[in-house]
Design an enzyme around this catalytic site. Structure first.
Site, PDB file in Angstrom:
ATOM      1  N   ASP A 189      27.321  -4.610   3.957  1.00 59.54           N
ATOM      2  CA  ASP A 189      26.096  -4.124   4.405  1.00 59.54           C
ATOM      3  C   ASP A 189      26.366  -2.850   5.294  1.00 59.54           C
ATOM      4  O   ASP A 189      25.572  -1.718   5.424  1.00 59.54           O
ATOM      5  CB  ASP A 189      25.673  -5.001   5.615  1.00 59.54           C
ATOM      6  CG  ASP A 189      24.858  -6.215   5.020  1.00 59.54           C
ATOM      7  OD1 ASP A 189      24.531  -6.160   3.868  1.00 59.54           O
ATOM      8  OD2 ASP A 189      24.419  -7.070   5.788  1.00 59.54           O
TER       9      ASP A 189
ATOM     10  N   GLU B 288      15.242   0.677 -44.081  1.00 57.50           N
ATOM     11  CA  GLU B 288      14.113   0.796 -42.878  1.00 57.50           C
ATOM     12  C   GLU B 288      12.732   1.052 -43.735  1.00 57.50           C
ATOM     13  O   GLU B 288      11.621   1.350 -43.114  1.00 57.50           O
ATOM     14  CB  GLU B 288      14.173   1.581 -41.878  1.00 57.50           C
ATOM     15  CG  GLU B 288      15.141   1.100 -40.890  1.00 57.50           C
ATOM     16  CD  GLU B 288      15.161   1.698 -39.417  1.00 57.50           C
ATOM     17  OE1 GLU B 288      15.330   0.929 -38.626  1.00 57.50           O
ATOM     18  OE2 GLU B 288      15.195   2.885 -39.518  1.00 57.50           O
TER      19      GLU B 288
ATOM     20  N   SER C 271      16.222 -10.957   1.023  1.00 58.39           N
ATOM     21  CA  SER C 271      17.656 -10.905   0.713  1.00 58.39           C
ATOM     22  C   SER C 271      18.369 -12.252   0.488  1.00 58.39           C
ATOM     23  O   SER C 271      17.899 -13.255   1.202  1.00 58.39           O
ATOM     24  CB  SER C 271      18.419 -10.392   2.026  1.00 58.39           C
ATOM     25  OG  SER C 271      19.595  -9.874   1.729  1.00 58.39           O
TER      26      SER C 271
ATOM     27  N   HIS D 103      17.746 -12.270   8.612  1.00 60.01           N
ATOM     28  CA  HIS D 103      16.960 -11.110   8.032  1.00 60.01           C
ATOM     29  C   HIS D 103      15.387 -11.438   8.128  1.00 60.01           C
ATOM     30  O   HIS D 103      14.673 -10.397   8.438  1.00 60.01           O
ATOM     31  CB  HIS D 103      17.316 -10.880   6.579  1.00 60.01           C
ATOM     32  CG  HIS D 103      18.557 -10.066   6.288  1.00 60.01           C
ATOM     33  ND1 HIS D 103      18.313  -8.586   6.512  1.00 60.01           N
ATOM     34  CD2 HIS D 103      19.702 -10.352   5.839  1.00 60.01           C
ATOM     35  CE1 HIS D 103      19.411  -8.139   6.005  1.00 60.01           C
ATOM     36  NE2 HIS D 103      20.312  -9.145   5.844  1.00 60.01           N
TER      37      HIS D 103
ATOM     38  N   GLN E  60      22.575 -14.332   7.145  1.00 61.05           N
ATOM     39  CA  GLN E  60      21.587 -14.112   6.222  1.00 61.05           C
ATOM     40  C   GLN E  60      20.216 -14.470   6.742  1.00 61.05           C
ATOM     41  O   GLN E  60      19.531 -13.354   6.346  1.00 61.05           O
ATOM     42  CB  GLN E  60      22.158 -14.580   4.817  1.00 61.05           C
ATOM     43  CG  GLN E  60      21.382 -14.251   3.695  1.00 61.05           C
ATOM     44  CD  GLN E  60      21.423 -12.871   3.258  1.00 61.05           C
ATOM     45  OE1 GLN E  60      22.431 -12.300   3.325  1.00 61.05           O
ATOM     46  NE2 GLN E  60      20.155 -12.234   2.915  1.00 61.05           N
TER      47      GLN E  60
ATOM     48  N   GLU F 222      21.798 -11.862  -5.082  1.00 61.85           N
ATOM     49  CA  GLU F 222      21.965 -10.500  -4.711  1.00 61.85           C
ATOM     50  C   GLU F 222      23.607 -10.686  -4.377  1.00 61.85           C
ATOM     51  O   GLU F 222      24.032  -9.452  -4.507  1.00 61.85           O
ATOM     52  CB  GLU F 222      21.012 -10.440  -3.616  1.00 61.85           C
ATOM     53  CG  GLU F 222      21.258  -8.931  -2.955  1.00 61.85           C
ATOM     54  CD  GLU F 222      20.443  -8.770  -1.724  1.00 61.85           C
ATOM     55  OE1 GLU F 222      20.120  -7.630  -1.594  1.00 61.85           O
ATOM     56  OE2 GLU F 222      19.981  -9.599  -0.934  1.00 61.85           O
ATOM     57  N   HIS F 223      24.108 -11.243  -3.205  1.00 61.05           N
ATOM     58  CA  HIS F 223      25.211 -11.283  -2.720  1.00 61.05           C
ATOM     59  C   HIS F 223      25.922 -12.668  -2.943  1.00 61.05           C
ATOM     60  O   HIS F 223      25.472 -13.640  -2.840  1.00 61.05           O
ATOM     61  CB  HIS F 223      25.314 -11.152  -0.937  1.00 61.05           C
ATOM     62  CG  HIS F 223      24.491  -9.918  -0.514  1.00 61.05           C
ATOM     63  ND1 HIS F 223      23.160 -10.169  -0.149  1.00 61.05           N
ATOM     64  CD2 HIS F 223      24.922  -8.770  -0.448  1.00 61.05           C
ATOM     65  CE1 HIS F 223      22.745  -8.714   0.504  1.00 61.05           C
ATOM     66  NE2 HIS F 223      23.985  -8.174  -0.024  1.00 61.05           N
TER      67      HIS F 223
ATOM     68  N   HIS G 267      13.121  10.089 -44.003  1.00 61.96           N
ATOM     69  CA  HIS G 267      14.321  10.497 -42.974  1.00 61.96           C
ATOM     70  C   HIS G 267      15.625  10.835 -43.774  1.00 61.96           C
ATOM     71  O   HIS G 267      16.147  11.776 -43.473  1.00 61.96           O
ATOM     72  CB  HIS G 267      14.612   9.066 -42.406  1.00 61.96           C
ATOM     73  CG  HIS G 267      13.748   8.486 -40.962  1.00 61.96           C
ATOM     74  ND1 HIS G 267      12.587   8.770 -41.124  1.00 61.96           N
ATOM     75  CD2 HIS G 267      14.036   8.509 -39.926  1.00 61.96           C
ATOM     76  CE1 HIS G 267      11.960   8.462 -40.071  1.00 61.96           C
ATOM     77  NE2 HIS G 267      12.887   8.301 -39.179  1.00 61.96           N
TER      78      HIS G 267
ATOM     79  N   GLN H 133       0.843  -1.200  -0.014  1.00 56.76           N
ATOM     80  CA  GLN H 133       0.029  -0.165  -0.012  1.00 56.76           C
ATOM     81  C   GLN H 133       0.866   1.228  -0.060  1.00 56.76           C
ATOM     82  O   GLN H 133       0.659   2.283  -0.493  1.00 56.76           O
ATOM     83  CB  GLN H 133      -0.882   0.022   1.187  1.00 56.76           C
ATOM     84  CG  GLN H 133      -0.162   0.137   2.664  1.00 56.76           C
ATOM     85  CD  GLN H 133      -0.257  -1.411   3.278  1.00 56.76           C
ATOM     86  OE1 GLN H 133       0.142  -2.401   2.231  1.00 56.76           O
ATOM     87  NE2 GLN H 133       0.003  -1.375   4.566  1.00 56.76           N
TER      88      GLN H 133
END
Length: 266
Positions: A199, A253, A76, A101, A98, A166-167, A258, A30
């Site tokens: 981090d 094209e 993560s 988290h 990890q 990610e890591h 053009h 939201q």
């Protein structure tokens, strides 16, 4: 915010140092909708950046047709590539750090050593039940933790790149040599470069693509907060030099006007 809904004092101080003049205590999908489309109290923004839960990440993807976003940055992840030279205790600590988290965090090990895999699994079991936040860590490892053994480095790299974490921690001999072939949001080399370093202290950006999106997105950076505009100015002599090239491409094209826009200048 904490469990009582109070904003962390350090967040307020950091916001003040950075010159932030609007702070809203909102979250979830939201909040993304509010930022994208506005409410009676929140003005719509031009770009939404930062990580979030899987619901926040999906909300960002959904609103990206109407407002710019940085990348899909969800729950993560850490993936560790290791060989027989790695310390299983350090790997276990990194996976647990990890997992704390949240219960949707991913912690995985890919190794060429069966012995290392067995030792890491044993130490994980011991540590996960005795450390702080053990309930959350145990659930995370049970749902999303994994250890995979491979026959060789090539197989290990291929599997890692499919995951595109990610890591990515690389704790192997000659770890530097592997980096040219690896795909990840952030690559950390050697036994003294754990994820908590990035981090809190390495200076690299902590907002990184997750869910295999490292295959097509990069870490958050200063360019995400700027617009880049190309400016072109050409002389008549310069335009003459490319005149024939434009003609070929325009007619290929089937866009003859053009070329006429160029030719009219001569």
């Amino acid at each position: 915010t904490d469990a009582t809904g109070k904003i962390n004092d350090l967040v307020i101080v950091a916001s003040d140092i950075c010159g932030v003049d609007e702070v809203y205590k909102i979250g979830g999908a939201q909040a993304i909708a509010a930022l994208a489309y506005g409410t009676q109290t929140i003005r719509p923004v031009r770009k939404i950046v930062g990580p979030g839960s899987k619901y926040v990440t999906m909300a960002k993807v959904l609103v990206s047709t109407d407002v710019a976003i940085d990348m899909p940055a969800g729950p993560s992840e850490v993936l560790i590539l290791a060989d027989e030279t790695a310390d299983p205790r350090l790997i276990a600590f990194d996976m647990i750090s990890q997992a704390e988290h949240g219960t949707d965090s991913v912690a995985g090990l890919i190794t060429t050593s069966n012995r290392l895999a067995e030792n890491v699994q044993k130490i994980l079991t011991e540590l996960a039940s005795s450390t702080e936040r053990s309930e959350k860590i145990s659930e995370s490892l049970k749902k999303y933790g994994f250890i995979i053994t491979c026959d060789n480095f090539k197989e290990m790299v291929e599997l890692s790149n499919q995951f595109a974490p990610e890591h990515l921690e690389v704790i192997t001999k000659n770890a530097q040599d592997l980096t040219k072939d690896l795909v990840a949001g952030l690559i950390l080399l050697g036994p003294y470069s754990p994820v908590p370093l990035s981090d809190y202290a390495s200076g690299t950006n902590h907002v990184l693509p997750t869910g295999t999106f490292a295959q097509s997105f990069s870490a958050l950076g200063v360019f995400d907060f700027s617009r880049r505009v190309s400016i072109v100015e050409c002389s008549k002599a310069g335009l003459e030099k490319v005149r024939s090239n434009v003609k070929v491409l325009a007619y290929i094209e089937n866009l003859p006007n053009h070329y006429k826009a160029i030719d009219a200048r001569f």
